[in-house]
Design a protein around this motif. Structure first.
Motif, PDB file in Angstrom:
ATOM      1  N   VAL A 124       0.839  -1.203   0.000  1.00 35.55           N
ATOM      2  CA  VAL A 124       0.000   0.000   0.000  1.00 35.55           C
ATOM      3  C   VAL A 124       0.876   1.256   0.000  1.00 35.55           C
ATOM      4  CG1 VAL A 124      -1.843   1.243   1.194  1.00 35.55           C
ATOM      5  CG2 VAL A 124      -1.743  -1.265   1.307  1.00 35.55           C
ATOM      6  N   ARG A 125       0.489   2.238  -0.778  1.00 37.40           N
ATOM      7  CA  ARG A 125       1.173   3.536  -0.785  1.00 37.40           C
ATOM      8  C   ARG A 125       0.589   4.370   0.358  1.00 37.40           C
ATOM      9  NH1 ARG A 125       4.070   6.852  -4.414  1.00 37.40           N
ATOM     10  NH2 ARG A 125       3.546   9.074  -4.313  1.00 37.40           N
ATOM     11  N   LEU A 126       1.424   4.664   1.343  1.00 37.73           N
ATOM     12  CA  LEU A 126       1.015   5.426   2.525  1.00 37.73           C
ATOM     13  C   LEU A 126       1.881   6.670   2.699  1.00 37.73           C
ATOM     14  CD1 LEU A 126       0.492   2.353   4.873  1.00 37.73           C
ATOM     15  CD2 LEU A 126      -1.262   4.076   4.478  1.00 37.73           C
ATOM     16  N   ARG A 127       2.292   7.252   1.606  1.00 41.08           N
ATOM     17  CA  ARG A 127       3.170   8.416   1.672  1.00 41.08           C
ATOM     18  C   ARG A 127       2.481   9.566   2.409  1.00 41.08           C
ATOM     19  NH1 ARG A 127       7.862   8.172  -0.822  1.00 41.08           N
ATOM     20  NH2 ARG A 127       8.152  10.425  -0.624  1.00 41.08           N
ATOM     21  N   GLU A 128       3.196  10.108   3.397  1.00 41.28           N
ATOM     22  CA  GLU A 128       2.746  11.247   4.195  1.00 41.28           C
ATOM     23  C   GLU A 128       1.397  10.985   4.881  1.00 41.28           C
ATOM     24  OE1 GLU A 128       3.626  15.223   2.853  1.00 41.28           O
ATOM     25  OE2 GLU A 128       4.735  14.433   1.133  1.00 41.28           O
ATOM     26  N   GLY A 138       0.998  -6.190  16.406  1.00 40.50           N
ATOM     27  CA  GLY A 138       0.645  -7.407  15.692  1.00 40.50           C
ATOM     28  C   GLY A 138       0.122  -7.198  14.295  1.00 40.50           C
ATOM     29  N   ALA A 139       0.235  -5.981  13.775  1.00 36.19           N
ATOM     30  CA  ALA A 139      -0.253  -5.688  12.425  1.00 36.19           C
ATOM     31  C   ALA A 139       0.799  -6.071  11.382  1.00 36.19           C
ATOM     32  CB  ALA A 139      -0.599  -4.208  12.303  1.00 36.19           C
ATOM     33  N   THR A 140       0.398  -6.023  10.127  1.00 35.03           N
ATOM     34  CA  THR A 140       1.309  -6.272   9.016  1.00 35.03           C
ATOM     35  C   THR A 140       1.373  -5.037   8.143  1.00 35.03           C
ATOM     36  OG1 THR A 140       0.853  -8.654   8.965  1.00 35.03           O
ATOM     37  CG2 THR A 140       1.725  -7.669   6.955  1.00 35.03           C
ATOM     38  N   LEU A 141       2.588  -4.537   7.924  1.00 32.52           N
ATOM     39  CA  LEU A 141       2.837  -3.416   7.010  1.00 32.52           C
ATOM     40  C   LEU A 141       3.932  -3.864   6.050  1.00 32.52           C
ATOM     41  CD1 LEU A 141       2.869  -0.272   9.367  1.00 32.52           C
ATOM     42  CD2 LEU A 141       1.204  -0.752   7.573  1.00 32.52           C
ATOM     43  N   ARG A 142       3.597  -4.761   5.134  1.00 32.09           N
ATOM     44  CA  ARG A 142       4.569  -5.350   4.229  1.00 32.09           C
ATOM     45  C   ARG A 142       4.609  -4.589   2.911  1.00 32.09           C
ATOM     46  NH1 ARG A 142       5.838 -10.769   4.632  1.00 32.09           N
ATOM     47  NH2 ARG A 142       7.342 -10.231   3.018  1.00 32.09           N
ATOM     48  N   ARG A 143       5.830  -4.307   2.456  1.00 30.16           N
ATOM     49  CA  ARG A 143       6.042  -3.692   1.137  1.00 30.16           C
ATOM     50  C   ARG A 143       5.258  -2.388   0.971  1.00 30.16           C
ATOM     51  NH1 ARG A 143       5.757  -9.179   0.464  1.00 30.16           N
ATOM     52  NH2 ARG A 143       3.505  -9.087   0.171  1.00 30.16           N
ATOM     53  N   CYS A 144       5.126  -1.629   2.027  1.00 29.24           N
ATOM     54  CA  CYS A 144       4.381  -0.363   1.979  1.00 29.24           C
ATOM     55  C   CYS A 144       5.320   0.821   1.788  1.00 29.24           C
ATOM     56  CB  CYS A 144       3.563  -0.173   3.262  1.00 29.24           C
ATOM     57  SG  CYS A 144       2.198  -1.344   3.445  1.00 29.24           S
ATOM     58  N   ASP A 145       4.855   1.836   1.093  1.00 35.06           N
ATOM     59  CA  ASP A 145       5.601   3.080   0.924  1.00 35.06           C
ATOM     60  C   ASP A 145       5.208   4.010   2.070  1.00 35.06           C
ATOM     61  OD1 ASP A 145       6.778   5.440   0.220  1.00 35.06           O
ATOM     62  OD2 ASP A 145       5.955   5.519  -1.816  1.00 35.06           O
ATOM     63  N   LEU A 146       6.067   4.104   3.064  1.00 36.51           N
ATOM     64  CA  LEU A 146       5.814   4.938   4.238  1.00 36.51           C
ATOM     65  C   LEU A 146       6.637   6.225   4.201  1.00 36.51           C
ATOM     66  CD1 LEU A 146       5.843   2.084   6.914  1.00 36.51           C
ATOM     67  CD2 LEU A 146       3.849   3.430   6.252  1.00 36.51           C
ATOM     68  N   GLY A 147       7.087   6.603   3.027  1.00 39.17           N
ATOM     69  CA  GLY A 147       7.890   7.809   2.906  1.00 39.17           C
ATOM     70  C   GLY A 147       7.154   9.036   3.431  1.00 39.17           C
ATOM     71  N   GLY A 148       7.756   9.714   4.382  1.00 45.57           N
ATOM     72  CA  GLY A 148       7.158  10.924   4.929  1.00 45.57           C
ATOM     73  C   GLY A 148       5.974  10.688   5.847  1.00 45.57           C
TER      74      GLY A 148
END
Length: 199
Positions: A124-128, A138-148
Motif C-alpha cells: 500500500v502507498r502510505l506516503r505522508e 501485531g499488524a502487518t505493514l509489508r512492502r508499503c511506501d511509508l515515505g514521509g
C-alpha cells in the motif's frame, strides 16, 4: 456497469436499499447510520463524502476510490480494500478489527490514534499518511511506501514491516519491540540511531 451519479445529498437508512455498488459516483454525499455489512463494491467513486456511523463490516471494495472523504464512528471489522484509492481521507473514532488492505493508494490519509491491531496493509502507498499514535501491535505493514508518513508515538510492537520504506522513520519516536524487519531495514534503523555498522 452503472454510471449513476449522486451529489450533494444525505442518505440515511430509509434511502438505502442494501444494494451492492458497481461503478457509481457519489460527490459530497453524507451517509448516516447505514448498514453496509457484506456489501460488494466494484469500482465505485466517492468524492468528498462523509460517512457517519456506517458499518462496513465484512464488506469488500475493489478498485474503488474514496477521495478526501471523512469517516466518523464507522466500523471496518474484517473489511477488505483491494487496489483502492483513499488519498486525503480522514478517520476518527472508527474501529478496524482485522481490516485488510491489499495495494492501492492511501497517501495523505489521517489514521492518527487508530487502533489497527491485527490489521494488514500489503503493498500500500502510505506516503505522508498520519499514523501518529496509532496502535499497530501485531499488524502487518509489508512492502508499503511509508515515505514521509507521521509515525510519532505509534506502537509497532510485533509488527511485520518487511519490505516497507522506513527511510523517514525515527526509531526513537516509536515502539519497535519484537517488530520484524529485513536486513536492509535493520541497517537503516541502526544508522538512524547514530550507530555504525561494521563488518
Amino acid at each position: 456497469m452503472t454510471t449513476r451519479v449522486t451529489a450533494d445529498t444525505t442518505i440515511g437508512p430509509d434511502e438505502w436499499d442494501d444494494r451492492d455498488l458497481d461503478g457509481e459516483t457519489f460527490r459530497r454525499v453524507r451517509f448516516v447510520d447505514l448498514d453496509m455489512m457484506e456489501m460488494a463494491d466494484d469500482g465505485t467513486t466517492f468524492e468528498e463524502c462523509t460517512f457517519s456511523n456506517v458499518r462496513f463490516n465484512v464488506s469488500v471494495h475493489a478498485d474503488a476510490a474514496f477521495v478526501a472523504c471523512t469517516f466518523g464512528s464507522c466500523s471496518f471489522f474484517d473489511a477488505a480494500f483491494n487496489g483502492c484509492k483513499l488519498t486525503g481521507s480522514t478517520f476518527s473514532g472508527c474501529t478496524y478489527g482485522l481490516l485488510k488492505v491489499d495495494g492501492g493508494d492511501w497517501s495523505f490519509t489521517s489514521l492518527a490514534g487508530a487502533d489497527l491491531r491485527g490489521s494488514t496493509f500489503d503493498g500500500v502507498r502510505l506516503r505522508e499518511a498520519d499514523l501518529s499514535g496509532a496502535d499497530l501491535t501485531g499488524a502487518t505493514l509489508r512492502r508499503c511506501d511509508l515515505g514521509g508518513a507521521a509515525l510519532r508515538r505509534a506502537d509497532l510492537t510485533s509488527c511485520d514491516l518487511r519490505g516497507s520504506d522506513l527511510s523517514t522513520l525515527d526509531p526513537s519516536a516509536v515502539t519497535l519491540r519484537d517488530a520484524t524487519v529485513d536486513p536492509h531495514q535493520a541497517t537503516i534503523i541502526v544508522t538512524s540511531l547514530g550507530l555504525q555498522v561494521l563488518p
